[in-house]
Design a protein around this motif. Structure first.
Motif, PDB file in Angstrom:
ATOM      1  N   MET A 107      39.337  33.634  19.257  1.00 54.28           N
ATOM      2  CA  MET A 107      39.899  34.804  19.944  1.00 54.28           C
ATOM      3  C   MET A 107      39.019  35.336  21.060  1.00 54.28           C
ATOM      4  O   MET A 107      37.826  35.549  20.872  1.00 54.28           O
ATOM      5  N   ARG A 108      39.629  35.535  22.214  1.00 55.22           N
ATOM      6  CA  ARG A 108      38.993  36.299  23.299  1.00 55.22           C
ATOM      7  C   ARG A 108      39.756  37.599  23.444  1.00 55.22           C
ATOM      8  O   ARG A 108      40.997  37.614  23.439  1.00 55.22           O
ATOM      9  N   HIS A 109      39.009  38.704  23.550  1.00 52.75           N
ATOM     10  CA  HIS A 109      39.659  40.016  23.607  1.00 52.75           C
ATOM     11  C   HIS A 109      38.837  40.954  24.492  1.00 52.75           C
ATOM     12  O   HIS A 109      37.607  40.873  24.479  1.00 52.75           O
ATOM     13  N   GLU A 135      29.702  40.247  22.823  1.00 52.60           N
ATOM     14  CA  GLU A 135      29.063  38.934  22.624  1.00 52.60           C
ATOM     15  C   GLU A 135      29.972  37.784  23.084  1.00 52.60           C
ATOM     16  O   GLU A 135      31.201  37.913  23.110  1.00 52.60           O
ATOM     17  N   HIS A 136      29.332  36.694  23.403  1.00 56.90           N
ATOM     18  CA  HIS A 136      30.035  35.448  23.757  1.00 56.90           C
ATOM     19  C   HIS A 136      29.187  34.323  23.141  1.00 56.90           C
ATOM     20  O   HIS A 136      28.465  33.608  23.834  1.00 56.90           O
ATOM     21  N   PRO A 137      29.263  34.209  21.790  1.00 56.64           N
ATOM     22  CA  PRO A 137      28.294  33.359  21.094  1.00 56.64           C
ATOM     23  C   PRO A 137      28.297  31.892  21.492  1.00 56.64           C
ATOM     24  O   PRO A 137      27.227  31.292  21.615  1.00 56.64           O
ATOM     25  N   SER A 168      27.776  42.382  30.711  1.00 55.64           N
ATOM     26  CA  SER A 168      27.856  40.966  30.381  1.00 55.64           C
ATOM     27  C   SER A 168      27.679  40.694  28.896  1.00 55.64           C
ATOM     28  O   SER A 168      26.659  41.034  28.305  1.00 55.64           O
ATOM     29  N   ARG A 169      28.674  40.047  28.307  1.00 56.03           N
ATOM     30  CA  ARG A 169      28.540  39.614  26.906  1.00 56.03           C
ATOM     31  C   ARG A 169      27.637  38.381  26.821  1.00 56.03           C
ATOM     32  O   ARG A 169      27.057  38.095  25.789  1.00 56.03           O
ATOM     33  N   VAL A 170      27.539  37.646  27.951  1.00 59.31           N
ATOM     34  CA  VAL A 170      26.670  36.468  27.975  1.00 59.31           C
ATOM     35  C   VAL A 170      25.208  36.905  27.817  1.00 59.31           C
ATOM     36  O   VAL A 170      24.430  36.262  27.110  1.00 59.31           O
ATOM     37  N   ALA A 171      24.854  38.017  28.450  1.00 60.14           N
ATOM     38  CA  ALA A 171      23.466  38.487  28.395  1.00 60.14           C
ATOM     39  C   ALA A 171      23.055  38.786  26.951  1.00 60.14           C
ATOM     40  O   ALA A 171      22.038  38.282  26.468  1.00 60.14           O
ATOM     41  N   LEU A 222      23.914  35.706  36.417  1.00 59.45           N
ATOM     42  CA  LEU A 222      25.208  36.238  35.968  1.00 59.45           C
ATOM     43  C   LEU A 222      26.026  36.800  37.128  1.00 59.45           C
ATOM     44  O   LEU A 222      25.481  37.289  38.117  1.00 59.45           O
ATOM     45  N   ARG A 223      27.312  36.747  36.927  1.00 60.63           N
ATOM     46  CA  ARG A 223      28.270  37.310  37.888  1.00 60.63           C
ATOM     47  C   ARG A 223      28.323  38.829  37.727  1.00 60.63           C
ATOM     48  O   ARG A 223      28.125  39.351  36.626  1.00 60.63           O
ATOM     49  N   ILE A 224      28.623  39.517  38.841  1.00 54.68           N
ATOM     50  CA  ILE A 224      28.873  40.965  38.713  1.00 54.68           C
ATOM     51  C   ILE A 224      30.270  41.114  38.114  1.00 54.68           C
ATOM     52  O   ILE A 224      31.243  40.592  38.657  1.00 54.68           O
ATOM     53  N   GLN A 225      30.339  41.813  36.991  1.00 56.31           N
ATOM     54  CA  GLN A 225      31.602  41.899  36.240  1.00 56.31           C
ATOM     55  C   GLN A 225      32.449  43.045  36.800  1.00 56.31           C
ATOM     56  O   GLN A 225      32.637  44.069  36.133  1.00 56.31           O
ATOM     57  N   LEU A 226      32.951  42.852  38.027  1.00 57.68           N
ATOM     58  CA  LEU A 226      33.681  43.938  38.697  1.00 57.68           C
ATOM     59  C   LEU A 226      34.869  44.427  37.869  1.00 57.68           C
ATOM     60  O   LEU A 226      35.189  45.606  37.873  1.00 57.68           O
ATOM     61  N   HIS A 262      24.222  29.142  35.123  1.00 60.35           N
ATOM     62  CA  HIS A 262      25.216  30.180  35.448  1.00 60.35           C
ATOM     63  C   HIS A 262      26.401  29.927  34.517  1.00 60.35           C
ATOM     64  O   HIS A 262      26.873  28.800  34.428  1.00 60.35           O
ATOM     65  N   PRO A 263      26.898  30.965  33.823  1.00 57.68           N
ATOM     66  CA  PRO A 263      27.989  30.715  32.868  1.00 57.68           C
ATOM     67  C   PRO A 263      29.343  30.468  33.540  1.00 57.68           C
ATOM     68  O   PRO A 263      30.286  30.009  32.889  1.00 57.68           O
ATOM     69  N   GLY A 264      29.445  30.759  34.852  1.00 59.60           N
ATOM     70  CA  GLY A 264      30.733  30.646  35.516  1.00 59.60           C
ATOM     71  C   GLY A 264      31.651  31.792  35.094  1.00 59.60           C
ATOM     72  O   GLY A 264      31.463  32.368  34.023  1.00 59.60           O
ATOM     73  N   PRO A 265      32.610  32.168  35.890  1.00 60.58           N
ATOM     74  CA  PRO A 265      32.868  31.649  37.222  1.00 60.58           C
ATOM     75  C   PRO A 265      31.844  32.147  38.244  1.00 60.58           C
ATOM     76  O   PRO A 265      31.414  33.296  38.166  1.00 60.58           O
ATOM     77  N   ILE A 266      31.468  31.235  39.169  1.00 68.39           N
ATOM     78  CA  ILE A 266      30.485  31.586  40.198  1.00 68.39           C
ATOM     79  C   ILE A 266      31.169  32.342  41.327  1.00 68.39           C
ATOM     80  O   ILE A 266      32.264  31.982  41.725  1.00 68.39           O
TER      81      ILE A 266
HETATM   82  N1  ASP Z   1      32.671  33.290  31.596  1.00 67.40           N
HETATM   83  C1  ASP Z   1      31.731  34.294  31.134  1.00 67.40           C
HETATM   84  C2  ASP Z   1      32.424  35.297  30.248  1.00 67.40           C
HETATM   85  O1  ASP Z   1      33.546  35.087  29.850  1.00 67.40           O
HETATM   86  C3  ASP Z   1      30.971  34.917  32.232  1.00 67.40           C
HETATM   87  C4  ASP Z   1      31.758  35.617  33.292  1.00 67.40           C
HETATM   88  O2  ASP Z   1      32.960  35.829  33.157  1.00 67.40           O
HETATM   89  O3  ASP Z   1      31.127  36.012  34.271  1.00 67.40           O
HETATM   90  O4  ASP Z   1      31.827  36.293  29.905  1.00 67.40           O
END
Ligand code: ASP
Length: 308
Positions: A107-109, A135-137, A168-171, A222-226, A262-266
């Protein structure tokens, strides 16, 4: 060997042994997906529903491919095309899907804690494919796998996570994962994009990109999560690029070679320029390849826990 958990809700809930087991299992699956016949029937009797309540490209395709490579039956669900838009609750939606004899849920939410909430209400094994800013384990596991593959080991390595740490959940997943594996972690970004509690997690904090790059063996950009920013966190994109954008000039000026993730999207030309993203120091496409092996490992190990 078995995981200590029934769900993968976050790296926070995994032991070091769990992480090492996933990484080792993924090594075997990486070998499998590089064979001419890329399938093993390990999940032949398992049905998995992929529930995506938020957009995704890599993660969604990667889970789907991992499931197919393991021979699972798959159901794909996209919130925008579902009865969620008619007002159905998350638990009702999921319980209806589970009545169709589904064993596992990916699940992604958009809401932090959504996977944990669901795990308290349903019996299936749950894999968190990203819950809001939390989180994004599987991303952290594939990042760790890629760093280990490139540098041999993670223990003692210095990893800088650069950019929008707050949203960022990746962080967060990377910090937990890398620290458990014995790495030192630094976060770098504008003051407004680094939460105040960061230092309490035992990570170094800097607002100076050159300091972070000079210090690290690996930079995870990481991308800026606008889409998760309700207000403006920095004066202009131009200023962000000047202060925190990774370009060839700054990389070439370092006295040592660093690995770039970089986790993408770039967003090319924002957090990273194309010449760096496409350079030999970048392992961005290795991350994507390794993601399938990591997700196969996670699903395979959790399938051992179905109805336990
Ligand atoms: N793809 C990663 C995420 O789902 C990073 C990102 O969207 O910037 O968190």
């Amino acid at each position: 060997m078995a995981l200590s958990v029934k769900h993968l809700l976050g790296i926070k809930y995994l032991s070091l042994e769990d992480i090492l087991l996933i990484l080792e299992t993924a090594e075997n699956f990486k070998e499998v997906i590089n064979r001419p016949i890329k399938r093993v029937p390990s999940l032949r009797d398992i049905t998995i529903a992929n529930l995506f309540f938020e957009n995704s490209t890599r993660t969604r395709l990667s889970f789907e491919l991992a499931e197919k490579r393991l021979g699972a039956d798959i159901l794909n669900f996209t919130a925008s095309a579902s009865s969620v838009t008619k007002g159905e609750t998350l638990v009702d939606t999921v319980n209806n899907i589970l009545s169709m004899k589904v064993d596992m849920l990916v699940m992604r939410h958009p809401n932090p804690g959504a996977a944990i909430f669901l795990s308290n209400h349903v019996s299936a094994n749950i894999v968190n494919a990203g819950d809001g800013t939390h989180e994004h384990p599987t991303q952290a596991l594939l990042d760790a796998f890629t760093i280990r593959e490139k540098l041999g080991e993670i223990k003692g390595k210095k990893i800088a996570i650069i950019g929008d740490i707050s949203h960022s959940r990746v962080a967060l997943s990377n910090i937990f994962c890398l620290q458990k594996l014995g790495a030192e972690v630094m976060v770098c970004g504008p003051t407004t994009l680094i939460p105040k509690h960061m230092a309490s997690l035992g990570v170094r904090v800097t607002h100076n990109l050159r300091e972070a790059l000079n210090w690290c063996d690996v930079a995870n950009v990481l991308r800026i999560q606008l889409e998760r920013q309700d207000i403006k966190y920095f004066p202009s994109l131009r200023e962000y690029i000047m202060l925190f954008g990774i370009n060839k000039a700054i990389i070439d000026s370092l006295d040592h070679e660093i690995v770039i993730l970089h986790p993408g999207p770039i967003n090319r030309g924002v957090e990273i320029t194309s010449d760096v993203a496409d350079s030999s120091q970048s392992v961005i496409l290795d991350q994507v390849e390794n993601g399938v092996a990591i997700r196969m490992a996670v699903l395979y190990l959790l399938a051992g826990k179905v109805s336990s």
